[in-house]
Design a protein around this motif. Sequence first.
Motif, PDB file in Angstrom:
ATOM      1  N   VAL A 184      44.437   1.213  97.718  1.00  0.00           N
ATOM      2  CA  VAL A 184      43.912   2.663  97.407  1.00  0.00           C
ATOM      3  C   VAL A 184      44.903   3.655  98.495  1.00  0.00           C
ATOM      4  O   VAL A 184      44.723   3.268  99.737  1.00  0.00           O
ATOM      5  CB  VAL A 184      42.471   2.763  98.015  1.00  0.00           C
ATOM      6  N   GLU A 187      46.349   9.767 100.678  1.00  0.00           N
ATOM      7  CA  GLU A 187      47.453  10.679 101.043  1.00  0.00           C
ATOM      8  C   GLU A 187      47.511  11.333 102.434  1.00  0.00           C
ATOM      9  O   GLU A 187      48.406  11.710 103.139  1.00  0.00           O
ATOM     10  CB  GLU A 187      47.897  11.566 100.039  1.00  0.00           C
ATOM     11  N   ILE A 194      38.258   6.873 101.573  1.00  0.00           N
ATOM     12  CA  ILE A 194      37.901   7.532 100.221  1.00  0.00           C
ATOM     13  C   ILE A 194      36.396   6.969  99.705  1.00  0.00           C
ATOM     14  O   ILE A 194      35.480   7.708  99.657  1.00  0.00           O
ATOM     15  CB  ILE A 194      38.836   7.265  99.087  1.00  0.00           C
TER      16      ILE A 194
ATOM     17  N   SER B 205      31.672  14.774  96.752  1.00  0.00           N
ATOM     18  CA  SER B 205      32.516  14.192  97.687  1.00  0.00           C
ATOM     19  C   SER B 205      34.020  13.781  96.890  1.00  0.00           C
ATOM     20  O   SER B 205      35.115  14.189  97.515  1.00  0.00           O
ATOM     21  CB  SER B 205      32.090  12.704  98.200  1.00  0.00           C
ATOM     22  N   LEU B 209      37.614  15.507  97.997  1.00  0.00           N
ATOM     23  CA  LEU B 209      38.606  14.530  98.302  1.00  0.00           C
ATOM     24  C   LEU B 209      39.742  15.009  97.714  1.00  0.00           C
ATOM     25  O   LEU B 209      41.011  14.994  98.056  1.00  0.00           O
ATOM     26  CB  LEU B 209      38.289  13.239  98.221  1.00  0.00           C
ATOM     27  N   ASP B 212      41.228  18.427  98.703  1.00  0.00           N
ATOM     28  CA  ASP B 212      41.641  18.379  99.701  1.00  0.00           C
ATOM     29  C   ASP B 212      43.019  17.626  99.928  1.00  0.00           C
ATOM     30  O   ASP B 212      43.614  17.322 100.979  1.00  0.00           O
ATOM     31  CB  ASP B 212      40.879  17.527 100.873  1.00  0.00           C
ATOM     32  N   GLY B 213      43.433  16.991  98.811  1.00  0.00           N
ATOM     33  CA  GLY B 213      44.583  16.322  98.882  1.00  0.00           C
ATOM     34  C   GLY B 213      44.658  14.783  99.558  1.00  0.00           C
ATOM     35  O   GLY B 213      45.563  14.383  99.803  1.00  0.00           O
ATOM     36  N   ILE B 214      43.239  14.331  99.531  1.00  0.00           N
ATOM     37  CA  ILE B 214      43.374  13.129 100.383  1.00  0.00           C
ATOM     38  C   ILE B 214      43.572  11.782  99.243  1.00  0.00           C
ATOM     39  O   ILE B 214      44.219  10.957  99.666  1.00  0.00           O
ATOM     40  CB  ILE B 214      41.854  12.788 100.795  1.00  0.00           C
ATOM     41  N   GLY B 215      43.254  11.993  98.046  1.00  0.00           N
ATOM     42  CA  GLY B 215      43.684  11.064  96.878  1.00  0.00           C
ATOM     43  C   GLY B 215      43.628  11.599  95.658  1.00  0.00           C
ATOM     44  O   GLY B 215      43.299  12.727  95.560  1.00  0.00           O
ATOM     45  N   SER B 216      44.528  10.946  94.875  1.00  0.00           N
ATOM     46  CA  SER B 216      44.523  11.417  93.404  1.00  0.00           C
ATOM     47  C   SER B 216      43.279  10.879  92.466  1.00  0.00           C
ATOM     48  O   SER B 216      42.188  10.238  93.085  1.00  0.00           O
ATOM     49  CB  SER B 216      45.858  10.686  92.509  1.00  0.00           C
ATOM     50  N   THR B 219      43.223   7.223  92.256  1.00  0.00           N
ATOM     51  CA  THR B 219      43.091   6.495  93.583  1.00  0.00           C
ATOM     52  C   THR B 219      41.600   6.653  93.768  1.00  0.00           C
ATOM     53  O   THR B 219      41.120   5.403  94.382  1.00  0.00           O
ATOM     54  CB  THR B 219      43.813   7.219  94.710  1.00  0.00           C
ATOM     55  N   ILE B 220      40.935   7.708  93.786  1.00  0.00           N
ATOM     56  CA  ILE B 220      39.485   7.922  94.113  1.00  0.00           C
ATOM     57  C   ILE B 220      38.671   7.126  92.977  1.00  0.00           C
ATOM     58  O   ILE B 220      37.881   6.376  93.637  1.00  0.00           O
ATOM     59  CB  ILE B 220      39.200   9.536  93.830  1.00  0.00           C
ATOM     60  N   LYS B 222      39.560   4.220  91.567  1.00  0.00           N
ATOM     61  CA  LYS B 222      39.963   2.868  91.879  1.00  0.00           C
ATOM     62  C   LYS B 222      39.243   2.542  93.074  1.00  0.00           C
ATOM     63  O   LYS B 222      38.613   1.402  93.213  1.00  0.00           O
ATOM     64  CB  LYS B 222      41.413   2.697  92.277  1.00  0.00           C
ATOM     65  N   SER B 223      39.327   3.433  94.094  1.00  0.00           N
ATOM     66  CA  SER B 223      38.245   3.070  95.333  1.00  0.00           C
ATOM     67  C   SER B 223      36.756   2.772  94.870  1.00  0.00           C
ATOM     68  O   SER B 223      36.206   1.608  95.404  1.00  0.00           O
ATOM     69  CB  SER B 223      38.513   4.162  96.143  1.00  0.00           C
TER      70      SER B 223
END
Lengths: 297, 297
Positions: A184, A187, A194, B205, B209, B212-216, B219-220, B222-223
Amino acid sequence: MVLSLKDIRNVLVLGCGTLGARVGLRFALSGFQVKMYDIDKDIFPSAKTSQTQLLQYLAKKKLFNPQKTEEVLNSITWTTSPQLAAQEVHLINESVTEDVEVKLKVWEQFGVLSPAYTIFTTNTSFLLPSMFAEASGRPGRFCAFHFHDIFHANVVDIMPHAGTEKWVTELLVALSTVLEQVPVYVEKESPGYIFNSMLIGVLNSACTLLADGIGSVETIDKSWMGNLKTGIGPFGMMDAIGLDTAWHVAKRHEGRVNKKFISLLRQMIDDGKLGVKSGQGFYSYPNPRFKDPNFLS
Amino acid sequence: MVLSLKDIRNVLVLGCGTLGARVGLRFALSGFQVKMYDIDKDIFPSAKTSQTQLLQYLAKKKLFNPQKTEEVLNSITWTTSPQLAAQEVHLINESVTEDVEVKLKVWEQFGVLSPAYTIFTTNTSFLLPSMFAEASGRPGRFCAFHFHDIFHANVVDIMPHAGTEKWVTELLVALSTVLEQVPVYVEKESPGYIFNSMLIGVLNSACTLLADGIGSVETIDKSWMGNLKTGIGPFGMMDAIGLDTAWHVAKRHEGRVNKKFISLLRQMIDDGKLGVKSGQGFYSYPNPRFKDPNFLS
């Protein structure tokens, strides 16, 4: 010196608690030479026992050939010497106490002792890699590499800070697959990565519904489990995480969560109810009601 | 007159949209005589088609004997006459448009037309039974009885208002089991019942996320999927719910959710992306990436 995946052979795990023992075993299973380091040698026996038990569990699930037990365990060595630990190590994963001062001290120490090529990763749950990157003396090689429970929730977060070099995160993504983990890639820095950011929202709602008398523990878990077809609901999850850990996490998110959530957990902790590990939490263990095959009928 | 479970034989479903058609079929499968009512007879053909397709799906899954198709469908009758609909009915479940004025009008009308013994239930997603109980003329017999998707998420919420008589909620809990649903007894009125209150926290959430560009998106998801071992993550769920519906729900919780969540959904809706039903949402349909067997590897 940029390393590539095939350069990584010797791995050092800092901290031999529950998660450290699992991380070390996971690397050994994937063929790495593993050193386990802790300041306290008294922790080694329980860490070794948990690794042996995990191998037995994996063998029972047909996920591991038990004839290889000795080979795997022989690739793991144990030391309380930081000098020996740091020798010729290609990658460090740190799982020491979740305390900023302790982690800072460890990274300063291993920053001095480790070869210049070593990649530094932290397994922190809620702190950020940028808090330790400078102290380690090699911010470009410093990244969070955060495992979940490894053998069931086989997910690993790769979370760089602004100064982490790109080849480091790319190498860690590739390494995840070798370790049979779902990578995971986070970025930007985010406390709780996450999954925990999403989980906290669910746990907060579940506790608020309970505190407001909308539904019982079992009703709320049934609603979650019946809708999502999972074997565990939010209260079962909190018991597994440990109510003390859940409380710490909730406190860290104080502004974003309901006060009722925090005080409910605090009350349970004060009553000695910590979840699975104390035998009593929202459910009683070892046979919680939600594991009854008739729970949803 | 207090009814017991064995008194319930004739069931009336008000509103023949997606959920109404499923509710009617579920009652018919459990042996009830079902009347389907709508003001618009043009909706009947699509409701009948969806019932037939559901029976085919259940037969394919070995959950239904296809030789009984005719028998089941013959126990369902269709009418646009409120007088005929209300005749000799023991229980009503209302799935009309999620609009307070429309529901008020329907309950006033059927409050007058129905026998005195009829139990009134609403399948509302986010409104409260207390909003309609008085208008129905029989608040003591009025309760929310809220289905999810019935054949996969087989959960039904039983949510009384303060004036619902206890035997009514007890009867509905018992009826849930006959309908092969997990009963979720919601002790006090709560908008969105229990599951949606928890789900909104996760979706909020996830969108925050992403914004805010924390994950795609991937990715989110998948997590979430890798940790909870579910076949769908928060963005896949929003696509299934429909981004327009998700936006309405988020708007209703405006004070408790992040503004970024609402505006992200609004932007996607304005771009014509509504999720599964429009073929494009966070993923593309009919073959979204997250259904690829290699998604987590």
